[in-house]
Design an enzyme around this catalytic site. Structure first.
Site, PDB file in Angstrom:
ATOM      1  N   SER A 122      49.469  43.613  42.702  1.00 42.75           N
ATOM      2  CA  SER A 122      50.694  43.716  43.490  1.00 42.75           C
ATOM      3  C   SER A 122      51.643  42.614  43.066  1.00 42.75           C
ATOM      4  CB  SER A 122      50.387  43.580  44.986  1.00 42.75           C
ATOM      5  OG  SER A 122      51.580  43.413  45.737  1.00 42.75           O
ATOM      6  N   TYR A 179      46.280  39.543  51.953  1.00 47.81           N
ATOM      7  CA  TYR A 179      46.531  40.579  50.949  1.00 47.81           C
ATOM      8  C   TYR A 179      46.970  39.947  49.625  1.00 47.81           C
ATOM      9  CZ  TYR A 179      48.721  44.611  48.671  1.00 47.81           C
ATOM     10  OH  TYR A 179      49.074  45.588  47.780  1.00 47.81           O
TER      11      TYR A 179
END
Length: 243
Positions: free
Chosen positions: A138, A152
């Protein structure tokens, strides 16, 4: 290219489904893992079959050691080999650190980081020279533009170090590993037409969400012969979120 096999985890919808279709178009037979949504997985399988490629559907819990071992084992059992691994399965977590529990941390670590490590370690046991591994990271690994993303972002940043280490381990064996780092991508779980999406888009240089095929096309390149001298990198496809 004939009879090469790609395994895409979390491939029943969104980015994973787009990657499966792209690699089928490039000539790969496809193994597709999914956790729960068998209806969606069957839809993707039908699309792959329509392209003239073989397909194996594997239901597994990607948060467990056994589930991650299973997907590799079943791929080889059903399709005979494994040439490409795309670790796409993952979950999000949007909580400030003051609200994060140990269960939250375990859930995100198990699927987003540990699962990909196990899948990689299992896959390289059966891959030969020319094997390709792509880990879905990401852009938040490199930039956290607002709060609530600590756990995350940590899992996705961990993939960078893991890929660099594995690249050193496998470089002379002719197997590459890279991390692909999407920015905001329009999917059913992350639609581009919400108020939150408009806020996130304000951090992107293009001012817009990307499409699933933007990611699928990048994966298609990284697993191709043209990318044989690329390994150990984190490649952003983020519309300029990291700019």
């Amino acid at each position: 290219m004939t009879r090469k096999v790609a395994l895409i985890t979390g491939g029943s919808r969104g980015i994973g489904a787009a990657i499966a279709r792209q690699l089928a178009e490039q000539g790969f037979d496809i193994a597709l893992s999914f956790a729960r949504n068998k209806v969606k997985a069957n839809e993707v399988a039908e699309q792959i079959s329509a392209l003239g490629r073989k397909v194996a559907l594997i239901q597994a819990d990607g948060s467990t050691v056994e589930g991650n071992q299973l997907v590799v084992r079943e791929t080889v059992k059903q399709l005979g080999r494994l040439d490409v691994l795309v670790c796409n399965a993952g979950i999000g977590n949007h909580k400030p650190i003051t609200e994060v529990t140990s269960d939250d941390i375990d859930a995100v670590l198990n699927l987003n980081l540990r699962g990909m490590m196990i899948e990689t370690s299992e896959a390289v046991k059966v891959m030969g020279e020319g094997g390709r591994i792509v880990l879905m990271g990401s852009a938040f690994a490199g930039r956290v533009p607002f709060g609530g993303l600590s756990v995350y972002a940590a899992t996705k940043a961990g993939l960078r170090g893991f890929a660099q280490g594995v690249a050193r381990d496998l470089g002379k064996k002719g197997i590459t590993i890279n991390v692909l780092e999407p920015g905001p991508i329009d999917t059913d779980l992350n639609p581009a037409n919400t108020e939150d999406a408009q806020y996130l888009s304000s951090f992107v240089a293009t001012g817009a969400y990307g499409q699933v095929n933007d990611i699928a096309n990048a994966v298609g390149f990284l697993v191709s012969e043209k990318a044989g001298y690329i390994t150990g990198i984190a490649m952003p496809v983020d519309g300029g979120l990291l700019a």
